[in-house]
Design a protein around this motif. Structure first.
Motif, mmCIF file in Angstrom:
data_model
loop_
_atom_site.group_PDB
_atom_site.id
_atom_site.type_symbol
_atom_site.label_atom_id
_atom_site.label_comp_id
_atom_site.label_asym_id
_atom_site.label_seq_id
_atom_site.Cartn_x
_atom_site.Cartn_y
_atom_site.Cartn_z
ATOM 1 N N GLY A 61 0.678 -1.238 0.105
ATOM 2 C CA GLY A 61 -0.146 -0.099 -0.054
ATOM 3 C C GLY A 61 0.862 1.252 -0.008
ATOM 4 O O GLY A 61 0.253 2.313 0.019
ATOM 5 N N TYR A 62 1.951 1.075 0.218
ATOM 6 C CA TYR A 62 2.985 2.343 -0.071
ATOM 7 C C TYR A 62 3.928 2.501 -0.949
ATOM 8 O O TYR A 62 4.693 1.401 -1.230
ATOM 9 C CB TYR A 62 3.652 2.683 1.385
ATOM 10 N N ARG A 96 5.498 6.500 8.639
ATOM 11 C CA ARG A 96 4.591 5.315 8.288
ATOM 12 C C ARG A 96 3.749 4.889 9.208
ATOM 13 O O ARG A 96 2.481 4.719 9.180
ATOM 14 C CB ARG A 96 5.131 4.625 7.285
ATOM 15 N N PRO A 125 -2.989 3.733 2.440
ATOM 16 C CA PRO A 125 -2.388 2.688 1.849
ATOM 17 C C PRO A 125 -3.499 1.905 0.794
ATOM 18 O O PRO A 125 -2.923 0.986 0.040
ATOM 19 C CB PRO A 125 -2.077 1.895 3.209
ATOM 20 N N ASP A 129 3.532 8.560 -2.424
ATOM 21 C CA ASP A 129 2.248 8.569 -1.406
ATOM 22 C C ASP A 129 1.665 10.056 -0.958
ATOM 23 O O ASP A 129 0.879 10.131 -0.411
ATOM 24 C CB ASP A 129 3.009 8.126 -0.146
#
Length: 220
Positions: free
Chosen positions: A2-3, A27, A64, A108
């Motif tokens: 997700g990152y 994060r 994410p 991100d």
């Protein structure tokens, strides 16, 4: 998972563009979306920062799940900054294709600082691996002009591979300007727009001399 763990920083005063690695600690503690925007604005501002201060951070971030096509609603992302209405941090969520394409391009979060002396736009070309600050066009971005913008930047003949955020002329004349998230809807075969309407964050965008951010990334 997700990152991308990458942050895009753009300083409109110096026209400096920097790509940074997002620390593991950030994060874990701030997760994504809203947390990333809060962290970026908090670190970049101080008690005297106003919505139109050069150091004010206009942050955009997706969590994410942003862009994960297996889940509904994952086009959502967050815009955050010091608000002209609340005079403190405010965030607003909005949908569309913009941030899924930013994720696909490798980021991100985006942090915009500084102020340009003339209207500019940021172009993120995920296909070509280029990021530029360019002069804004003479005409205002609007839903009526959206197809022209998308036609100009679309890659591999895919209009859904381009999206942009923008703030209209009126956002510069009020404290409650919206950020528009504009994209091409392949099913309806036309451009659509959604708005980040809380906090006057479109007013922040216009105060920075930023007309909009275009992202191009072919996800086909």
């Amino acid at each position: 998972r997700g990152y991308t763990d990458r942050l895009l920083r753009v300083d409109l005063s110096s026209r400096k563009i920097v790509v940074e690695t997002i620390p593991d600690e950030m994060r874990r503690m701030f997760v994504g979306g809203r947390g990333y925007c809060l962290k970026l604005v908090y670190d970049g501002t101080h008690s005297d920062t106003t919505y139109d201060s050069p150091e004010n951070v206009l942050a955009l971030a997706g969590g994410p799940f942003c862009g994960e096509s297996g889940f509904a609603g994952t086009g959502k992302f967050i815009v955050g900054s010091i608000s002209p209405l609340t005079r403190t941090f405010c965030d607003s969520n909005v949908g569309g294709y913009f941030f899924p394409l930013v994720k696909q391009a490798g980021f991100d979060a985006i942090a915009i600082t500084g102020k340009s002396t003339k209207d500019v736009m940021v172009v993120i070309d995920g296909d070509g691996g280029r990021i530029q600050i360019v002069d804004a066009p003479q005409t205002e971005f609007s839903l009526l002009e959206a197809e022209k913008v998308i036609d100009q930047y679309k890659g591999a003949g895919n209009p859904a591979g381009v999206a942009f955020v923008c703030a209209g002329r009126g956002a510069g004349e009020t404290f409650f300007g919206c950020v528009n998230s504009v994209y091409y809807d392949v099913r309806r075969k036309r451009c659509r727009a959604k708005q980040a309407g809380r906090g006057g964050l479109g007013t922040v965008m216009r105060a920075k001399g930023l007309r909009g951010i275009v992202v191009k990334s072919d996800m086909s």
